[in-house]
Scaffold this active site. Structure first.
Site, PDB file in Angstrom:
ATOM      1  CG  HIS A 171      -1.648  -1.255   1.459  1.00 24.75           C
ATOM      2  ND1 HIS A 171      -2.858  -1.582   0.893  1.00 24.75           N
ATOM      3  CD2 HIS A 171      -1.268  -2.337   2.195  1.00 24.75           C
ATOM      4  CE1 HIS A 171      -3.223  -2.806   1.297  1.00 24.75           C
ATOM      5  NE2 HIS A 171      -2.263  -3.280   2.077  1.00 24.75           N
ATOM      6  CB  SER A 292      12.666  22.714 -15.068  1.00 29.68           C
ATOM      7  OG  SER A 292      11.870  23.874 -15.169  1.00 29.68           O
ATOM      8  CE  LYS A 298      11.189  19.321 -11.073  1.00 29.75           C
ATOM      9  NZ  LYS A 298       9.907  19.826 -11.603  1.00 29.75           N
ATOM     10  CD  GLU A 305       8.674  12.364 -15.334  1.00 29.73           C
ATOM     11  OE1 GLU A 305       7.725  12.985 -14.858  1.00 29.73           O
ATOM     12  OE2 GLU A 305       9.720  12.912 -15.720  1.00 29.73           O
TER      13      GLU A 305
END
Ligand code: ARG
Length: 477
Positions: A171, A292, A298, A305
Site C-alpha cells: 500500500h 526545467s 530540477k 516517465e
C-alpha cells in the site's frame, strides 16, 4: 483499357493498374490510390519480401515451374534491387501500392519477362503474411537480446546490493525491511516471464503461409516444406484460408509487448518515486535526465516517465489489432493492411524502452544510507517482534495485539521499537527479554530471518542470483 473515361485526377492506367488492369475500364482515382496504398509503411520489410521471393523462386525452379536460368535471373535481379534500396536509389512509387508490387515491378523493369513469372503460384495475400512473420521473427530475436542485456544489468546491480537494506512496501506504506538486491530480483522475474512469453509467441510466428496463394492454394506442384526450410520456418501453416487471413500471431506479440511495457512502467514508477526529494533512494545519472527551463533546481527522470507514458500506446496497439481482426470473415480482407502500423509501433516502442532501461539500470546509484534510514522508520520490524513472541509460545493473534500496543507507544514517543527501552517493551509482555534487540528489532535480524527460497535474506539473494545466471543461460541457449 480506355483512358478517355478517366477522371482528371486519376493516375494513368499503366501506372496504377499494371498489375490488374485487365478488367478495369478506368484508372484508380489518385486519392484512392494513395488512400489504399501501404508502401509508405510496408517498405520497412523490403528485406523479408526479397528473401521470401528468392525462396519462392528457388522452390519454383526445384519443382520445374521455372528454369534454373530464370531462377538465377530473378535472384540476381532481386539482390540488385536490395542494394538499390539500401543505397537509397530505389524509387518507391505510391501508385504501385505496396512493397510487394514496387519490388516486383522494378524486377520486371530490370530483367524483363522473367520478372513477370515470379508471382506464379503466389498471391500478395500469402506473400504479405509471410513477410510480416519473417519480419516479426527478426524483431523478436532483437528484443530478446535487449531483454537479456537488461536482465544481466539487473543481476549485476543486485549482486552489488545483496546487503543493502531498504523498506519494503505494501500500500506504499512501510511494511518490512527487504534487501535492495531482492527488490531488483523481483523485476528480474517479471522479465523472465516476458522473455518466455516472447519465445513462446515466436514458435507460432515461425510458420510459413506461402503456398496458400490468394486463399485456396495453387494448381502448381509446389513444395511448401522446401520453401519453409529455405526461410528457416519451423513448419508450414496447415490451412490456406487461415494462413492468409489470421493475424493472431501479431496480436499475441502485441500482448507480450504490452506486458513488457506494463512491467517497465511499474519499474519506472518506482524509479520516479525513488529519485524524488522525498525518497532519494537512488540517483539516475544526469545523462538520462533533463532539467526545467524555469526551475533551476530540477532534474527530471524523463526516461522512466516517458516509458510509463509509452506503455499506453502499446496497449492501444494491442486493442487496435484485436478490433481489426474481430469482424473479419475468412479469408483475406483489405482490413489486414491495417495490421502493420500498430505492430510496428509496438515493436519500436518496446525496443526503445528496453534499450533505455538496459543502459540506465547498471548506471543507477543507490543511496545506501538513506535507504537504511527509511527502513528504520515506519516500524518495519513490528512483524519480527510478533514472530519473536510466537516463538516464545504466544499465539500469533495475541502477539499481533501486544506489538500493536508497543507500536502505539512508539508513535506517541516518536521512537522506533528498537529505540524503546527493555522496560518499556516489557510492559506489554514479560516474555520480552534483552535478546529482543538482536534477535528481532534490527534490520539485519529481520532480513536474515527470511531465509528460505524466495526470501529476502542476503544469503538467499546471493543464491538466487547464482541460479538466475544459470537460468539466463538456459533461457537464451
Ligand atoms: N498491402 C497488402 C496488405 O498489406 C498486401 C496484400 C494485398 N492483397 C490484396 N488482395 N489486395 O495486406
Amino acid at each position: 483499357m480506355t483512358t478517355s473515361s478517366n477522371p482528371p485526377n486519376s493516375v494513368t492506367p499503366d501506372q496504377t493498374s499494371g498489375m490488374w488492369g485487365g478488367r478495369f475500364s478506368e484508372a484508380t482515382d489518385a486519392f484512392v490510390a494513395e488512400f489504399t496504398a501501404s508502401v509508405q509503411f510496408d517498405q520497412r520489410f523490403y528485406k523479408q519480401d526479397i528473401a521470401g521471393s528468392i525462396a519462392h523462386a528457388t522452390m519454383l525452379a526445384k519443382v520445374g515451374v521455372l528454369t534454373e536460368a530464370e531462377r538465377d535471373d530473378i535472384i540476381e535481379g532481386l539482390s540488385t534491387i536490395r542494394s538499390e534500396i539500401e543505397a537509397g536509389t530505389f524509387e518507391w512509387r505510391i501508385d504501385l501500392e505496396d512493397v510487394h508490387m514496387n519490388i516486383e515491378s522494378r524486377l520486371t523493369q530490370r530483367i524483363g519477362i522473367t520478372g513477370k513469372k515470379l508471382h506464379t503460384g503466389r498471391s500478395r495475400n500469402d506473400q504479405v503474411a509471410t513477410d510480416i512473420r519473417l519480419y516479426l521473427r527478426d524483431e523478436i530475436d532483437d528484443i530478446l537480446k535487449l531483454l537479456e542485456r537488461l536482465q544481466k544489468g539487473l543481476l549485476g546491480l543486485a549482486a552489488k546490493n545483496i546487503n543493502t537494506i531498504m523498506p519494503g512496501f505494501t500500500h506504499l506504506q512501510t511494511a518490512q525491511p527487504v534487501t535492495f538486491g531482492h527488490h531488483l530480483l523481483a523485476w528480474f522475474e517479471m522479465l523472465v516471464r516476458d522473455s518466455e512469453r516472447l519465445q513462446d509467441c515466436r514458435k507460432r510466428v515461425n510458420r510459413l503461409p506461402l503456398g496458400s496463394a490468394a486463399l485456396a492454394g495453387t494448381t502448381y506442384p509446389i513444395d511448401r516444406a522446401y520453401t519453409a526450410e529455405l526461410l528457416g520456418f519451423e513448419a508450414v501453416c496447415e490451412n490456406s484460408l487461415d494462413a492468409v487471413s489470421d493475424r493472431d500471431f501479431a496480436i499475441e506479440f502485441n500482448a507480450a509487448a504490452s506486458l513488457i511495457m506494463m512491467h517497465l512502467s511499474r519499474m519506472s514508477e518506482e524509479l520516479i518515486l525513488w529519485t524524488s526529494a522525498q525518497f532519494k533512494f537512488v540517483n539516475i545519472p544526469d545523462r538520462f535526465c533533463t532539467g526545467s527551463s524555469i526551475m533551476p533546481q530540477k532534474k527530471n527522470p524523463d526516461v522512466p516517465e516517458l516509458i510509463r507514458g509509452k506503455s499506453g500506446r502499446v496497449f492501444g496497439d494491442l486493442i487496435s489489432l484485436l478490433t481489426l481482426m474481430k469482424g473479419q470473415p475468412l479469408a483475406y480482407n483489405k482490413d489486414n493492411q491495417e495490421d502493420k502500423e500498430p505492430l510496428f509501433d509496438a515493436i519500436d516502442t518496446v525496443r526503445g524502452s528496453l534499450m533505455a532501461f538496459a543502459d540506465m539500470i547498471p548506471a543507477l546509484v543507490p543511496n545506501i544510507e538513506i535507504m537504511r534510514e527509511a527502513a528504520l522508520r515506519g516500524f518495519s520490524t513490528a512483524t519480527d517482534l510478533a514472530d519473536y513472541l510466537v516463538k516464545k509460545g504466544v499465539a500469533f493473534r495475541d502477539a499481533h495485539e501486544i506489538v500493536g500496543k508497543a507500536v502505539a507507544l512508539g508513535v506517541a514517543e516518536e521512537k522506533d521499537l528498537s529505540e524503546l527501552t527493555l522496560e518499556q517493551l516489557q510492559q506489554f509482555s514479560d516474555l520480552i527479554t534483552a535478546d529482543v534487540f538482536d534477535k528481532a528489532l534490527t534490520l539485519e535480524a529481520s532480513v536474515n530471518a527470511r531465509d528460505h527460497i524466495g526470501g529476502t535474506s542476503p544469503k538467499q539473494v546471493e543464491a538466487a542470483i547464482a541460479r538466475a545466471h544459470k537460468r539466463l543461460e538456459q533461457l537464451y541457449a
